[in-house]
Design an enzyme around this catalytic site. Structure first.
Site, PDB file in Angstrom:
ATOM      1  N   HIS A  13     -65.179  55.338  -6.398  1.00 41.50           N
ATOM      2  CA  HIS A  13     -63.978  55.551  -5.584  1.00 41.50           C
ATOM      3  C   HIS A  13     -62.749  55.557  -6.486  1.00 41.50           C
ATOM      4  O   HIS A  13     -62.540  54.637  -7.264  1.00 41.50           O
ATOM      5  CB  HIS A  13     -63.850  54.462  -4.520  1.00 41.50           C
ATOM      6  N   TYR A  38     -57.812  49.363   3.977  1.00 44.90           N
ATOM      7  CA  TYR A  38     -57.359  47.986   4.210  1.00 44.90           C
ATOM      8  C   TYR A  38     -56.235  48.101   5.238  1.00 44.90           C
ATOM      9  O   TYR A  38     -55.172  48.638   4.921  1.00 44.90           O
ATOM     10  CB  TYR A  38     -56.833  47.356   2.920  1.00 44.90           C
ATOM     11  N   TYR A  82     -56.848  45.761  -8.998  1.00 42.99           N
ATOM     12  CA  TYR A  82     -57.995  46.086  -8.146  1.00 42.99           C
ATOM     13  C   TYR A  82     -59.147  46.659  -8.970  1.00 42.99           C
ATOM     14  O   TYR A  82     -60.299  46.272  -8.785  1.00 42.99           O
ATOM     15  CB  TYR A  82     -57.568  47.078  -7.056  1.00 42.99           C
TER      16      TYR A  82
HETATM   17  C1  DHB Z   1     -66.187  45.040   0.433  1.00 40.89           C
HETATM   18  C2  DHB Z   1     -65.850  43.699   0.419  1.00 40.89           C
HETATM   19  C3  DHB Z   1     -64.583  43.333   0.041  1.00 40.89           C
HETATM   20  O1  DHB Z   1     -64.241  42.030   0.020  1.00 40.89           O
HETATM   21  C4  DHB Z   1     -63.642  44.265  -0.323  1.00 40.89           C
HETATM   22  O2  DHB Z   1     -62.394  43.869  -0.659  1.00 40.89           O
HETATM   23  C5  DHB Z   1     -63.977  45.594  -0.308  1.00 40.89           C
HETATM   24  C6  DHB Z   1     -65.263  45.977   0.070  1.00 40.89           C
HETATM   25  C7  DHB Z   1     -67.558  45.446   0.845  1.00 40.89           C
HETATM   26  O3  DHB Z   1     -68.359  44.566   1.159  1.00 40.89           O
HETATM   27  O4  DHB Z   1     -67.839  46.634   0.881  1.00 40.89           O
END
Ligand code: DHB
Length: 388
Positions: free
Chosen positions: A72, A199, A382
């Site tokens: 991604h 998000y 990130y």
């Molecule tokens: C997933 C879990 C997370 O805590 C996150 O920030 C992004 C993705 C997941 O389980 O896909």
């Protein structure tokens, strides 16, 4: 029995360390209270930072990840009626994340260790660690009905958030924060609702739209920590996702839900991360709330530091890097604590939130999605700082 490094815990930290040490010619034995089946089936997070992906690939455990994982290049932040994309790759100088479930990483690591002749003991009971101040600590445990004693040069406590190794560090300082909410997570047979993760901040609380494959989706919504999954039918869950995502113009694609779980939220750090010949790695030493997807990646980063330090020790008997382990690892741990807290506080609805707090959150989200330097901060953290 004797080994060089005795590892308590066959999670990401323990298994990866055992693999990396093997590549250096350092022997280890890994013990875990869980069975192999349970380790390989427990659903956890699924986002691998660039550095985690590179490390798994470069050390020969990345074939399935490269084939079945999804790269991604961006994420979306949803708030106040709109969807705003953060271009992770452009903002981070070419980095990305890969969606590949943690239990798949564990399946790959276990297979590789066994293939390489590694010694993994699953389903052990009554584990005890002694002699940490001596040159020869021991791990004692019961395996397949027999009591075993494993003499080691070093013990690594990689036994997760239910750790017993952490409590062997005397004069520890524990840093702790609770949150007044949790995540309700689901796995569903459904097509993806979005090409990239979303998000979402909403008046009804946070939502995360993630994925596992073209036919299996992982979604979460913010809930009360006391939530009982049995109170939530599939219809009720999909209505909640729909209501929270509708303002951003996103319509979740529903389907049968085959897994429901509630994830508790905590921030935790134990200092120091070592005592005598014991070193803690991963969740045994720290926990982050899941919003920044940092838990697994932080375990990988700890182990990378420990692997280097043990490598130097076995080459030259120089203990310098081992002695600096806590100091080196904690820098990244506290950065991840900050990032996870920041993402959490920016996106969740706090039960006591005033209108002031809500407007402040929106201002922060507007900053992150409109200021290139703020967006860059999000993207760099990130996708993960380079591993040292
Ligand atoms: C997933 C879990 C997370 O805590 C996150 O920030 C992004 C993705 C997941 O389980 O896909």
């Amino acid at each position: 029995m004797r080994t060089q490094v005795g590892i308590v815990g066959a999670g990401p930290a323990g298994l990866l360390l055992s693999h990396l040490l093997h590549l250096r010619g350092v022997e280890s034995v890994v013990v875990d209270v869980q069975t192999r089946a349970s380790i390989e089936q427990t659903i956890k997070a699924g986002i691998l930072e660039q550095g985690t992906v590179d490390l798994l690939r470069d050390t020969g455990v990345g074939d399935r990840m490269m084939r079945d994982g999804f790269i991604h290049h961006g994420i979306n932040l949803a708030f106040r009626g709109g969807l705003h994309r953060i271009d992770l790759t452009e903002l981070s100088g070419g980095r990305s994340v890969t969606v590949y479930a943690q239990h798949e990483v564990l399946i790959d690591l276990i297979a590789k260790r066994l293939d390489d002749g590694g010694d993994l003991r699953f389903g052990v009971t009554d584990t005890a660690v002694d002699g940490l101040e001596s040159e020869q600590p021991t791990i004692t445990f019961t395996h397949e009905g027999g009591r075993q004693s494993l003499e080691c040069d070093f013990v690594v406590g990689a036994d997760g958030s239910r750790t017993m190794c952490r409590y062997l560090v005397p004069q520890r300082q524990d840093f702790f924060r609770q949150y007044p909410f949790a995540w309700f997570g689901i796995l569903a047979d459904a097509p993806p609702s979005s090409d990239e993760l979303i998000y979402a901040h909403s008046d009804r609380g946070f939502v995360l739209v993630s994925t596992r494959s073209p036919s299996v989706q992982r979604l979460y919504f913010q809930c009360d920590p006391e939530t009982d999954v049995d109170d939530w039918s599939d219809d009720r869950i999909w209505s909640e996702f729909t209501a929270r995502l509708a303002p951003a113009g996103v319509a979740p694609k529903d389907g049968p839900i085959f897994k429901k779980d509630v994830l508790q939220f905590r921030s935790f750090v134990c200092e120091p991360m070592q005592y005598g010949r014991l070193f803690l790695a991963g969740d045994a030493a720290h926990t982050v709330p899941p919003t920044g997807a940092k838990g697994l990646n932080l375990a990988v980063a700890d182990v990378r530091v420990l692997d280097r330090a043990l490598g130097v020790y076995y080459r030259s008997k120089d203990k310098g890097l081992l002695e600096a382990y806590t100091q080196t690892a904690l820098k990244r741990v506290w950065r991840a604590q900050w990032f996870s807290f920041w993402m959490t506080s920016m996106l969740h609805r706090f039960s006591d939130a005033s209108d002031f707090d809500l407007r402040r959150q929106i201002a922060e989200l507007e900053l992150v999605t409109s200021s290139p330097s703020a967006a860059k901060t999000l993207a760099e953290n990130y996708t993960g700082l380079p591993l040292t």
